[in-house]
Design a protein around this motif. Sequence first.
Motif, PDB file in Angstrom:
ATOM      1  N   ASP A  19       4.019   8.111   0.380  1.00 22.61           N
ATOM      2  CA  ASP A  19       2.850   7.433   0.959  1.00 22.61           C
ATOM      3  C   ASP A  19       1.854   6.964  -0.105  1.00 22.61           C
ATOM      4  O   ASP A  19       0.893   6.262   0.183  1.00 22.61           O
ATOM      5  N   ALA A  20       2.103   7.321  -1.377  1.00 22.42           N
ATOM      6  CA  ALA A  20       1.185   6.926  -2.454  1.00 22.42           C
ATOM      7  C   ALA A  20       1.460   5.522  -2.962  1.00 22.42           C
ATOM      8  O   ALA A  20       0.660   4.954  -3.708  1.00 22.42           O
ATOM      9  N   TYR A  21       2.609   4.940  -2.576  1.00 27.26           N
ATOM     10  CA  TYR A  21       2.994   3.636  -3.111  1.00 27.26           C
ATOM     11  C   TYR A  21       3.379   2.670  -1.994  1.00 27.26           C
ATOM     12  O   TYR A  21       4.062   3.033  -1.044  1.00 27.26           O
ATOM     13  N   ALA A  22       2.953   1.424  -2.154  1.00 26.51           N
ATOM     14  CA  ALA A  22       3.347   0.380  -1.201  1.00 26.51           C
ATOM     15  C   ALA A  22       4.507  -0.440  -1.742  1.00 26.51           C
ATOM     16  O   ALA A  22       5.183  -1.143  -1.013  1.00 26.51           O
ATOM     17  N   SER A  23       4.732  -0.350  -3.073  1.00 23.24           N
ATOM     18  CA  SER A  23       5.836  -1.087  -3.698  1.00 23.24           C
ATOM     19  C   SER A  23       6.026  -0.567  -5.122  1.00 23.24           C
ATOM     20  O   SER A  23       5.220   0.230  -5.621  1.00 23.24           O
ATOM     21  N   HIS A  29       1.249  -0.925 -11.925  1.00 22.23           N
ATOM     22  CA  HIS A  29      -0.196  -1.112 -12.131  1.00 22.23           C
ATOM     23  C   HIS A  29      -0.899   0.196 -12.509  1.00 22.23           C
ATOM     24  O   HIS A  29      -1.797   0.197 -13.354  1.00 22.23           O
ATOM     25  N   ALA A  30      -0.486   1.295 -11.890  1.00 23.62           N
ATOM     26  CA  ALA A  30      -1.104   2.588 -12.209  1.00 23.62           C
ATOM     27  C   ALA A  30      -0.785   2.988 -13.656  1.00 23.62           C
ATOM     28  O   ALA A  30      -1.658   3.475 -14.380  1.00 23.62           O
ATOM     29  N   GLY A 198      -1.658 -14.729  -9.123  1.00 25.26           N
ATOM     30  CA  GLY A 198      -2.122 -13.933  -7.988  1.00 25.26           C
ATOM     31  C   GLY A 198      -1.112 -12.862  -7.642  1.00 25.26           C
ATOM     32  O   GLY A 198       0.084 -13.130  -7.562  1.00 25.26           O
ATOM     33  N   GLU A 199      -1.577 -11.621  -7.492  1.00 23.56           N
ATOM     34  CA  GLU A 199      -0.663 -10.530  -7.127  1.00 23.56           C
ATOM     35  C   GLU A 199      -0.111 -10.781  -5.723  1.00 23.56           C
ATOM     36  O   GLU A 199      -0.837 -11.206  -4.822  1.00 23.56           O
ATOM     37  N   VAL A 200       1.155 -10.529  -5.549  1.00 27.15           N
ATOM     38  CA  VAL A 200       1.825 -10.754  -4.266  1.00 27.15           C
ATOM     39  C   VAL A 200       2.069  -9.411  -3.593  1.00 27.15           C
ATOM     40  O   VAL A 200       2.689  -8.520  -4.174  1.00 27.15           O
ATOM     41  N   ALA A 201       1.566  -9.264  -2.387  1.00 24.43           N
ATOM     42  CA  ALA A 201       1.761  -8.012  -1.645  1.00 24.43           C
ATOM     43  C   ALA A 201       3.203  -7.922  -1.176  1.00 24.43           C
ATOM     44  O   ALA A 201       3.737  -8.862  -0.586  1.00 24.43           O
ATOM     45  N   ARG A 202       3.858  -6.812  -1.475  1.00 30.14           N
ATOM     46  CA  ARG A 202       5.209  -6.558  -0.986  1.00 30.14           C
ATOM     47  C   ARG A 202       5.220  -5.234  -0.241  1.00 30.14           C
ATOM     48  O   ARG A 202       4.522  -4.283  -0.624  1.00 30.14           O
ATOM     49  N   ASP A 203       6.005  -5.157   0.816  1.00 30.87           N
ATOM     50  CA  ASP A 203       6.122  -3.924   1.592  1.00 30.87           C
ATOM     51  C   ASP A 203       7.289  -3.094   1.079  1.00 30.87           C
ATOM     52  O   ASP A 203       8.202  -3.615   0.435  1.00 30.87           O
ATOM     53  N   LEU A 204       7.268  -1.814   1.406  1.00 31.27           N
ATOM     54  CA  LEU A 204       8.346  -0.928   0.973  1.00 31.27           C
ATOM     55  C   LEU A 204       9.710  -1.397   1.470  1.00 31.27           C
ATOM     56  O   LEU A 204      10.729  -1.192   0.818  1.00 31.27           O
ATOM     57  N   ASP A 205       9.731  -2.056   2.630  1.00 32.88           N
ATOM     58  CA  ASP A 205      11.002  -2.495   3.198  1.00 32.88           C
ATOM     59  C   ASP A 205      11.509  -3.796   2.578  1.00 32.88           C
ATOM     60  O   ASP A 205      12.640  -4.202   2.820  1.00 32.88           O
ATOM     61  N   ASP A 206      10.674  -4.461   1.778  1.00 36.35           N
ATOM     62  CA  ASP A 206      11.090  -5.712   1.129  1.00 36.35           C
ATOM     63  C   ASP A 206      12.091  -5.420   0.014  1.00 36.35           C
ATOM     64  O   ASP A 206      12.015  -4.394  -0.660  1.00 36.35           O
ATOM     65  N   HIS A 227      12.028  -1.914  -2.248  1.00 37.16           N
ATOM     66  CA  HIS A 227      10.977  -1.210  -2.990  1.00 37.16           C
ATOM     67  C   HIS A 227      10.987   0.271  -2.616  1.00 37.16           C
ATOM     68  O   HIS A 227      10.811   1.134  -3.474  1.00 37.16           O
ATOM     69  N   ALA A 228      11.234   0.578  -1.338  1.00 38.47           N
ATOM     70  CA  ALA A 228      11.285   1.978  -0.891  1.00 38.47           C
ATOM     71  C   ALA A 228      12.422   2.731  -1.562  1.00 38.47           C
ATOM     72  O   ALA A 228      12.252   3.885  -1.989  1.00 38.47           O
ATOM     73  N   ASN A 229      13.599   2.103  -1.653  1.00 38.73           N
ATOM     74  CA  ASN A 229      14.744   2.738  -2.319  1.00 38.73           C
ATOM     75  C   ASN A 229      14.402   3.122  -3.750  1.00 38.73           C
ATOM     76  O   ASN A 229      14.650   4.263  -4.185  1.00 38.73           O
ATOM     77  N   LEU A 230      13.833   2.172  -4.502  1.00 42.80           N
ATOM     78  CA  LEU A 230      13.549   2.407  -5.923  1.00 42.80           C
ATOM     79  C   LEU A 230      12.390   3.386  -6.121  1.00 42.80           C
ATOM     80  O   LEU A 230      12.446   4.242  -7.004  1.00 42.80           O
ATOM     81  N   VAL A 231      11.360   3.275  -5.285  1.00 40.87           N
ATOM     82  CA  VAL A 231      10.234   4.220  -5.376  1.00 40.87           C
ATOM     83  C   VAL A 231      10.726   5.632  -5.064  1.00 40.87           C
ATOM     84  O   VAL A 231      10.398   6.596  -5.768  1.00 40.87           O
TER      85      VAL A 231
END
Length: 559
Positions: A19-23, A29-30, A198-206, A227-231
Amino acid sequence: MSQHDTASILSGPALKGMDAYASVMDIFHASVKRFSDKPAFSCMGKVLTYRELDLLSADFAAWLQHETELEPGDRIAIQLPNVLQFPVAVFGALRAGLVVVNTNPLYTEREMQHQFSDSGAKAIVILANVADKLERIIGRTEIKHVLVTELGDLHGFPKRQLINAVVKYVKKMVPRYSLPGQLGFRQALEKGRGLEHGEVARDLDDMAALQYTGGTTGLAKGAMLTHANLVANMLQARVLMSGIFDEGCETIVAPLPVYHIYTFTVNCLLMMDTGNHTVLITNPRDIDGFIKTLKSTRYTGFVGLNTLFNALCNREDFRALDFSPLKLTISGGMALTKAVAKRWEEVTGCPVTEGYGLTETSPIVSFNPPKAIQLGTIGKPVSGTSVKTIDGDGQSTPLGEPGELCVKGPQVMKGYWQRPEDTAKTIDEEGWLRTGDVAVLQEDGYIRIVDRKKDMIIVSGFNVYPNEIEDVVVTHPEVVEAAAVGVPDETNGETIKLFVVARTPNLDAETLRAWCRKELAAYKVPKLIEFRDELPKTNVGKVLRRELREDTKESEGGG
C-alpha cells in the motif's frame, strides 16, 4: 481447492508494504530523493549518482513526451547490454508512462523481428553494434523512433571518444548501418534537457514491462509484468535481504544482463529501493577485464550463476582477490551444483544463496534463507507466495512426493501478451501458475527441483527451446526431421545436441551449424550434432526427446 489439499501447500509469510506504492516510479522517486549523492550505477569506471540518474531519465522522458507521439501504454524496446544508458532509458520510459520491452542484443534479425512485431513496439533504444540488424527488419515492424547509442556515450570527454573509437575502428564491432531518421541517444537527452516533462500517473494494475520468454512452444511470448508484480517482487526480495544488506552503503556486482528479469528486478528495483550501488559488467565473458574490475572494486554483494562461479574459481588471479567485504552471493538463472557452491565458498569465504524464479513470476518464487542455506534446494517460498505440486490430473500431491510445481502470489504475471489461450493453459481460475518444473515440497518447508517437465534447455543461464531450433533446422532442404535436447556440460551447465535425419549422406554438421547461425543467437546453435536414420517416436508420432537424452548418457556422440 478442497480442505484436504491444504496440507500440501507451502506458503511464505504475509507480504507487507504494497500500500506504500502506486507504481514502480514511486520506488524511483523516493530513492533518488533519499540517496541523491550516492552512487546508483557504475560501468567501466564511470559512476552515475542517484541525482544524475534522476536528471538524465527526466531528460529522456521529456524527449519522449515532446518529440514523439507516443502515449502512455505504448511499448518501447530497449536493446542494450549492461551499460549506463540502460537504467536511464528504462526509468525515462517508465516516467513517460511507456511499457518497457527488454530485448537481448544477441538476438538475430528473425528473433528481433518477432519480438518487435509481437509487442507492437513503436520506439527503440539500440546499441550501435547491432543497429545493422535493425536496418534489415525495421520495415516489417511498427517502430517509428530509433535512438542509437554507442558503448561509451554516458562517459565524459575524452574517455567517451576513446571508448567509442576503439569499439568502432580498432575492434571493428560496429557494422555499417543506415537508419533514416534515427537520432543519437545523447542528442535525445540534450534535446530533452531544455524541455519540461510531466509525470504520468500509472496504477499498480498497469503494465510496466513486456518480458519475453519462450514457454514450451516455438516463438517467444511476452509476459505482461505489471507495476504491482514488480513492486511485490521488490518487496519480497527486500525481506530476504533484511539484516544482511544495509541501506546506502552496499556495492553489488552485476555481470548478468540487466535485460534479464532476474537482474532487472534485483539491480534496477531492489538495489535502487535500498539506495545501493550496482556495478554493471558489460562483457563478463572477458574474464581478464572482469577480474581487473573486481580487483579495483570493494564489493559486498555478487549476483551470478553456476557457470560464472565455476569459471571464476578456476582462475588463479580471481582466487588471489580480497573477498573480506563480500557479504552475500546470490545464484539464479540456472541450477546451482553442490560442487560449484562449495568451491565458491572455499575460494571466497562466502556461501552461495540459491533462489528460483520464472520470467512469469517477476521472477522470484523461492529463496534460501542466507543464514539457513540448504544446498540442493531452491529454498522456501518468499513472502505472500504459496506453492503446491500437482499430478498429471491436476490433483495436489502430498509433501515429499514429486509433482508439477505451481505458484500463486502477487508477483505472478497478468498473462501472456495477446495470447489468452496460452494464458489459460498456464494460470488457472484460482490464480495458480503452472511452472512446468517437477518438484518435491519437503516437510521442513524447503523446495527441491527434481526434473524439468518442459524440454527447455538452459545454456549459461539463457533459456533455449528445442522447438525453435528444430523449426529452423527443418527448413534446410536436406533435412527430413530434427530433434534438439540438452545434455550436461561442465562449462555451460547444458549444451545443445541436435539429432538429424538427412535426405542425403552429403549433409555435414558444420553446414547445419552455419544454417542455424543465420537464424539463431549464438548460444542457441547446437554444439553437438548426430545424424540418424530415424528418430524414436511414440505411437502417435511424437519424437521421444527423453529417449534421445538417455541415449546420449549411454554413449558420447556429436559432430
